[in-house]
Design a protein around this motif. Structure first.
Motif, mmCIF file in Angstrom:
data_model
loop_
_atom_site.group_PDB
_atom_site.id
_atom_site.type_symbol
_atom_site.label_atom_id
_atom_site.label_comp_id
_atom_site.label_asym_id
_atom_site.label_seq_id
_atom_site.Cartn_x
_atom_site.Cartn_y
_atom_site.Cartn_z
ATOM 1 N N ALA A 193 -4.352 0.505 -4.600
ATOM 2 C CA ALA A 193 -3.831 -0.453 -3.808
ATOM 3 C C ALA A 193 -4.583 -1.444 -3.167
ATOM 4 O O ALA A 193 -4.140 -2.792 -2.857
ATOM 5 N N GLN A 234 -11.280 0.147 3.658
ATOM 6 C CA GLN A 234 -9.610 -0.172 3.960
ATOM 7 C C GLN A 234 -9.712 -1.747 4.759
ATOM 8 O O GLN A 234 -9.128 -2.758 4.571
ATOM 9 N N LEU A 274 -4.831 5.131 -3.354
ATOM 10 C CA LEU A 274 -5.032 4.240 -2.020
ATOM 11 C C LEU A 274 -6.052 3.157 -2.531
ATOM 12 O O LEU A 274 -5.737 1.898 -2.250
ATOM 13 N N LEU A 286 0.957 -1.175 -0.059
ATOM 14 C CA LEU A 286 0.058 0.054 -0.094
ATOM 15 C C LEU A 286 0.823 1.178 0.142
ATOM 16 O O LEU A 286 0.683 2.291 -0.834
#
Lengths: 111, 156
Positions: B103, B40, B100, A87
């Motif tokens: 990812a 997340q 983000l 990340l």
């Protein structure tokens, strides 16, 4: 209690209700088999839809001139995510390439 | 209010998806966990599915992830509020959110059904945006999950 505090508490409760709907409130209920099977694909589907929505909004904000840095940043971020699964590295690489491509095309100011 | 509901409706899907594998989790955890559920954390926990983790391990993983995200969020918001106005290259940070999400998305696209789900969901999210606004996200998620299911059947 002020209206603002009531609104914040109501928003918080509503947010928890959405998140806890199946986990807490509907615990033990058996979902229809077809829905249950489709949920296996929730992660790629929802996260991809989120990314596409954010990118569409950014394209809308920047217009055609803003497209090259966005595409460059996305391609590099995807490659780094694919190769490293990291990340922080994806975040740094994507933002750096977006900034560099934006600076080169005059779209993103670095000052 | 309708927009906020439409944007947050994805948490209904997260809740349903996690409930599939959390049937053996204790009640206290199923009531506490939704408080910390964010994109997340859903992505991180989802990545552990199919790895044969036992309920106690998953519980610890979720709570540790929640604690890290919560503390990080508080710190980053404070730092951002203090340093944001004086940061150089603030415009470049406009790409932080897409980076983000990239990812989180890329590791989730493993296998043909997941790829189909991701591609269809992305296409619907963009195509339906002008008509459905924030509701496009839910339509996209539903279309993506359906596509994943169809690809799964086709692969047999």
């Amino acid at each position: 209690m002020s209206v603002a505090i009531v609104a914040v508490v109501a928003a918080g409760a509503g947010s928890w209700l959405l998140r806890g709907s199946f986990l807490a409130l509907g615990a033990g209920r058996v979902l229809p088999a077809s829905f249950d099977r489709a949920l296996v694909h929730a992660r790629p589907a929802v996260l991809s839809a989120l990314l596409a929505s954010v990118m569409a909004a950014r394209f809308g904000d920047g217009g055609p001139a803003g497209a090259p840095p966005l595409v460059a940043g996305l391609v590099v971020a995807a490659l780094v995510a694919w190769r490293t699964r990291s990340l922080p590295r994806t975040l740094v690489a994507g933002v750096a390439v977006f900034a560099a491509a934006g600076w080169l095309t005059g779209v993103v100011g670095l000052a | 209010v309708a927009t906020a509901l439409a944007i947050n409706a994805r948490f209904l899907i997260y809740s349903a998806a996690l409930s599939r594998t959390w049937r053996d989790q204790p009640r206290w955890f199923r009531w506490l966990a939704p408080y910390f559920l964010v994109d997340q954390l859903f992505a991180l926990v989802g990545a552990q599915e199919g790895e044969g983790r036992d309920p106690a391990w998953m519980r610890g993983y979720y709570l540790a992830g929640a604690a890290v995200l919560w503390v990080t969020w508080l710190l980053v918001v404070a730092i951002g509020a203090a340093a944001g106005p004086v940061l150089p290259a603030r415009q470049a940070l406009a790409f932080a959110s897409p980076a983000l999400l990239t990812a989180l998305v890329v590791p989730a696209l493993r296998g043909r059904p997941a790829l189909a789900a991701g591609l269809v969901a992305s296409a619907v999210a963009v195509a339906a945006r002008p008509w459905l606004g924030s509701g496009a996200l839910l339509a996209a998620a539903a279309a993506g999950m359906l596509a994943g299911r169809i690809a799964e059947r086709g692969g047999r």
